[in-house]
Design a protein around this motif. Structure first.
Motif, short mmCIF file in Angstrom:
data_model
loop_
_atom_site.label_atom_id
_atom_site.label_comp_id
_atom_site.label_asym_id
_atom_site.label_seq_id
_atom_site.Cartn_x
_atom_site.Cartn_y
_atom_site.Cartn_z
N ALA A 59 0.84 -1.20 0.00
CA ALA A 59 0.00 0.00 0.00
C ALA A 59 0.87 1.25 0.00
O ALA A 59 1.87 1.32 0.71
CB ALA A 59 -0.92 0.00 1.21
N SER B 85 -0.80 4.62 -0.65
CA SER B 85 -1.62 5.79 -0.34
C SER B 85 -2.91 5.33 0.30
O SER B 85 -3.22 4.14 0.32
CB SER B 85 -1.89 6.61 -1.60
OG SER B 85 -2.64 5.86 -2.52
N TYR C 192 -9.46 3.28 3.25
CA TYR C 192 -9.05 2.52 2.07
C TYR C 192 -7.55 2.68 1.88
O TYR C 192 -7.03 3.80 1.90
CB TYR C 192 -9.75 3.04 0.81
CG TYR C 192 -11.23 2.76 0.78
CD1 TYR C 192 -11.74 1.66 0.11
CD2 TYR C 192 -12.12 3.61 1.42
CE1 TYR C 192 -13.10 1.41 0.07
CE2 TYR C 192 -13.49 3.37 1.39
CZ TYR C 192 -13.96 2.27 0.72
OH TYR C 192 -15.31 2.02 0.69
N GLU D 152 -4.71 2.07 -0.87
CA GLU D 152 -4.58 1.87 -2.31
C GLU D 152 -3.34 1.04 -2.62
O GLU D 152 -2.25 1.33 -2.14
CB GLU D 152 -4.48 3.22 -3.03
CG GLU D 152 -5.75 4.02 -3.00
CD GLU D 152 -6.84 3.40 -3.85
OE1 GLU D 152 -6.55 2.93 -4.96
OE2 GLU D 152 -7.99 3.37 -3.38
N SER E 108 -7.72 -2.05 -3.81
CA SER E 108 -7.57 -1.39 -2.52
C SER E 108 -8.03 -2.34 -1.42
O SER E 108 -8.72 -3.33 -1.66
CB SER E 108 -8.37 -0.09 -2.49
OG SER E 108 -9.74 -0.34 -2.71
#
Length: 61
Positions: free
Chosen positions: A34, A36, A45, A47, A54
Motif C-alpha cells: 500500500a 496511499s 481505504y 490503495e 484497494s
C-alpha cells in the motif's frame, strides 16, 4: 504517514491461532504494498499499486 501517503515497515506474525486456510501472508504482503490511503464514508481505504485494487477497513460494530 504524510499527506495521503502511507508506508509500513517489516511485518511479522505468528501462525499459532491461524486456521489452515488463513490468508495472513496475502494480507501482510498487501499492507506492505500500500502506498496511499483515503477515507470515505468513515471507511479507510489503502490503495495498492498499479491499479491492483484497494483494501477497505471499516469500524467494527
Amino acid at each position: 504517514m504524510s499527506e495521503g501517503r502511507l508506508s509500513f515497515g517489516p511485518l511479522m506474525s505468528t501462525r499459532m491461532a491461524c486456521p489452515p486456510d488463513t490468508q495472513d501472508a496475502l494480507f501482510m504482503r498487501d499492507l506492505q504494498r500500500a502506498g496511499s490511503f483515503f477515507v470515505e464514508n468513515e471507511d479507510l481505504y489503502l490503495e495498492l499499486p498499479m491499479g491492483s485494487g484497494s483494501i477497505r477497513f471499516r469500524q467494527a460494530p
